[in-house]
Each structure stands twice: as structure tokens, then as C-alpha cells.
Design an enzyme around this catalytic site. Structure first.
Site, PDB file in Angstrom:
ATOM      1  N   LYS A  54       0.391  -1.624  -0.455  1.00  0.00           N
ATOM      2  CA  LYS A  54       0.421   0.076  -0.171  1.00  0.00           C
ATOM      3  C   LYS A  54       0.350   1.276  -0.012  1.00  0.00           C
ATOM      4  O   LYS A  54       0.879   2.745  -0.897  1.00  0.00           O
ATOM      5  CB  LYS A  54      -0.949   0.217   0.680  1.00  0.00           C
ATOM      6  N   GLN A  75      -4.100  -1.771  10.072  1.00  0.00           N
ATOM      7  CA  GLN A  75      -4.324  -2.951   9.014  1.00  0.00           C
ATOM      8  C   GLN A  75      -5.362  -4.165   9.905  1.00  0.00           C
ATOM      9  O   GLN A  75      -4.814  -4.313  11.046  1.00  0.00           O
ATOM     10  CB  GLN A  75      -2.828  -3.369   9.002  1.00  0.00           C
ATOM     11  N   ASP A  88     -11.512   3.014   4.173  1.00  0.00           N
ATOM     12  CA  ASP A  88     -11.402   1.268   4.431  1.00  0.00           C
ATOM     13  C   ASP A  88     -13.295   0.904   4.408  1.00  0.00           C
ATOM     14  O   ASP A  88     -14.208   0.276   4.254  1.00  0.00           O
ATOM     15  CB  ASP A  88     -11.521   0.816   5.180  1.00  0.00           C
TER      16      ASP A  88
HETATM   17  N1  GUN Z   1      -6.900  -7.068   5.970  1.00  0.00           N
HETATM   18  C1  GUN Z   1      -7.522  -7.855   5.586  1.00  0.00           C
HETATM   19  N2  GUN Z   1      -7.743  -6.846   4.903  1.00  0.00           N
HETATM   20  C2  GUN Z   1      -8.230  -6.060   4.468  1.00  0.00           C
HETATM   21  C3  GUN Z   1      -8.512  -4.832   4.352  1.00  0.00           C
HETATM   22  O1  GUN Z   1      -8.858  -4.464   3.461  1.00  0.00           O
HETATM   23  N3  GUN Z   1      -8.664  -3.350   5.738  1.00  0.00           N
HETATM   24  C4  GUN Z   1      -7.550  -4.078   6.734  1.00  0.00           C
HETATM   25  N4  GUN Z   1      -7.790  -2.333   7.195  1.00  0.00           N
HETATM   26  N5  GUN Z   1      -6.797  -4.732   7.686  1.00  0.00           N
HETATM   27  C5  GUN Z   1      -7.348  -5.611   5.954  1.00  0.00           C
END
Ligand code: GUN
Length: 296
Positions: free
Chosen positions: A52, A96, A119
Site C-alpha cells: 500500500k 491493518q 476502508d
Molecule cells: N486485512 C485484510 N484486508 C484488509 C482490508 O481491506 N483492510 C484492512 N484494514 N485490513 C485488512
């Protein structure tokens, strides 16, 4: 062989669109900023967070990566979220998942400024999705799946779509998106108590697999010519691989590819789209926050 739905190629198309919008925002003095918080050192989460951050940099976004120890307390994390909520250079915040067990994830999500919740997990954004309010944020993975379906020319209006999994990250928002007016799919959500799963799936025009079980979707689940979207990213042991594992989806790709009309590979399908949609949500957050704030 069926048509392969190439997530990397569609993600590149999204980035080309975003680059234009980012240049536009920059010409008006705004640089979209994303903060990603990683608590602990789960190797898979670390890989996602790195990807990311890298993509933000490639697009010229402002990127902040906060790596906190696994012992971080709820109060410490809330204090970090509060700082980021008030930081004017940050338009998107992502914590995360999954965090370590001492963290109450739902409380952290509620503490996020919903305008920065890229998110789409905050209750206000979940409500906006259900209300068809386009100012809200939709979780990145279902948003990416929808874009893949659209780019592949799959007809969704009136189509029978089966979503496997009812998580708040994928299954539930995916179903809400697909029944929106204008998309108009007919959706069945399959979960751990569902009976006759293979029969239900077999009637589907589109199958979206998001249950986190390697190769769960086998040939008997798939009708001739159906479109199959595989959200799963599962690590399975593989002694022939130098890392000792390989990544496989929720779909038994080799067998299902013989029947499906179109299918996403793992890796290279949904995965690249999730990051692309996170970038898109961050740019949207910047646009919305900067256009609603009064100058000076
Ligand atoms: N862990 C796995 N997928 C995601 C996501 O889309 N967002 C976040 N914050 N954590 C994740």
C-alpha cells in the site's frame, strides 16, 4: 480455456484515471494523504502494508506508515488515531486487520473520522452503503470485484450472483453493492449454515468466493460459462516453493477453469484491485474533505 480476468491490467486502468485526478487536486494545492497503521509483525499484514505504501509513493500521494509494537494498548492506538483524525495532510486512515488480541477493533473503527475511513468499516459508512449514499466509503475488496465484473462486460442486471461468505470486509458489502439500483443483481449469500451449497452455486451466473478456505469451490459448484471471482488468498504448505508455502484462492482454479466462462487468477486477480480501490478511496476522501472545508 475460459477468459482470464486480469486484475493487474484493470488496476493499471484505475491508476491512469487516478493520476489525472491527483494532478488536478495537486494543481489546487491538495495532495491526497494516506496513513496506514500496522500493529505487531504478522508477515502477511506486513506485506500488504508495504504494498500500500509503495503504491501511494508511485502515484505521488503523501504516505505515512505507522508500525507499532504488538504490545500497543488500546489507549495508545486511540491516541494515534486521534492525531491522524486531526492531521490535515491525512485524508485516509487504515488500521491493518487483524490487530493483536488486546485491541478492540470495533472501538478503533468507531473512533476513526468517518470522512477518512477509506476502508469503509465505520458504522456511518456501512449505513451509507445500505442507503445508497454515494458520499460514503465502500470496502476496497468488494469495490474491486465490482469493477472487475464491469470491466469484463459481465451483465449484472437481473443476474443470479452467489456470494460465498458474509464478512464485514467482503461478503456483506459485496451483497449490498450488487443489489443497488442500477446494478440490479439478484444475490444469494452463502455462509457456514447454508444447506445445498453446490446446488445453489451451480445455478449462479456469477460466483464470488470470499470464505478463506483453499480450493473450496470445485467443479460441481460451477455451471457452464459462469463467471468466477476468487477473493481468497490462502497460504498452503508447498515444499517445492523456496518460501515453503504458496498462495491459492478459494477456487480450485485448474479444474474450475475448464467450465467457467471467465475467471480471476490468484494471484493477479482481485488482489491488485483491492489496493487500486484503496488509492481510489483515498483520492475520493481528499476530494470530499478539501471541497467541504472553507478556505483560509
Ligand atoms: N486485512 C485484510 N484486508 C484488509 C482490508 O481491506 N483492510 C484492512 N484494514 N485490513 C485488512
Amino acid at each position: 480455456m475460459p477468459r482470464l480476468i486480469d486484475g493487474r491490467a484493470v488496476a493499471q486502468k484505475v491508476y491512469a484515471e487516478l493520476r489525472e485526478e491527483i494532478a488536478n487536486l495537486k494543481s489546487r494545492g491538495s495532495i491526497p494523504g494516506l496513513a496506514v497503521i500496522l500493529i505487531g509483525d504478522d508477515p502477511a499484514s506486513r506485506t500488504y502494508v508495504r504494498a500500500k505504501d509503495k503504491m501511494c509513493r508511485e502515484l505521488g500521494l503523501h504516505s505515512v506508515k505507522l508500525e507499532l509494537p504488538a504490545t500497543t494498548t488500546q489507549e495508545e492506538l486511540l491516541a494515534r488515531v486521534d492525531e491522524l483524525n486531526r492531521n490535515q495532510k491525512i485524508h485516509g486512515i487504515l488500521v491493518q486487520s487483524p490487530p493483536p488480541p488486546q485491541i478492540d477493533e470495533a472501538a478503533i473503527v468507531r473512533a476513526l473520522d468517518s470522512q477518512k475511513d477509506v476502508d469503509g468499516f465505520h458504522p456511518l459508512n456501512v449505513a451509507k452503503l445500505a442507503l445508497d449514499d454515494e458520499t460514503g466509503f465502500v470496502p476496497c475488496t468488494p469495490l474491486g470485484c465490482l469493477r472487475l465484473l464491469r470491466e469484463s462486460g459481465v451483465a449484472l442486471s437481473g443476474a443470479n450472483v452467489v456470494v460465498l461468505g458474509r464478512s464485514m470486509i467482503v461478503g456483506k458489502p459485496m451483497a449490498l453493492l450488487l443489489i443497488r439500483k442500477g446494478i440490479d443483481a439478484t444475490v444469494t449469500v452463502i455462509h457456514s449454515r447454508t444447506r445445498h451449497i453446490s446446488e445453489i452455486c451451480h445455478r449462479a451466473d456469477v460466483i464470488i468466493a470470499a470464505i478463506g478456505r483453499p480450493h473450496f469451490v470445485r467443479t460441481e459448484f460451477v455451471g457452464e460459462g459462469a463467471t468466477v471471482i476468487d477473493v481468497g488468498i490462502n497460504r498452503v504448505d508447498d515444499a517445492t516453493n523456496e518460501r515453503g508455502y504458496k498462495l491459492v484462492g478459494d477456487v480450485d482454479f485448474d479444474a474450475v477453469a475448464e467450465i467457467a466462462g471467465a475467471i480471476t487468477p490468484v494471484p493477479g486477480g482481485v488482489g491488485p484491485m483491492t489496493i487500486a480501490m484503496l488509492m481510489s478511496n483515498t483520492v475520493k476522501a481528499c476530494r470530499q474533505i478539501t471541497s467541504s472545508s472553507t478556505p483560509g
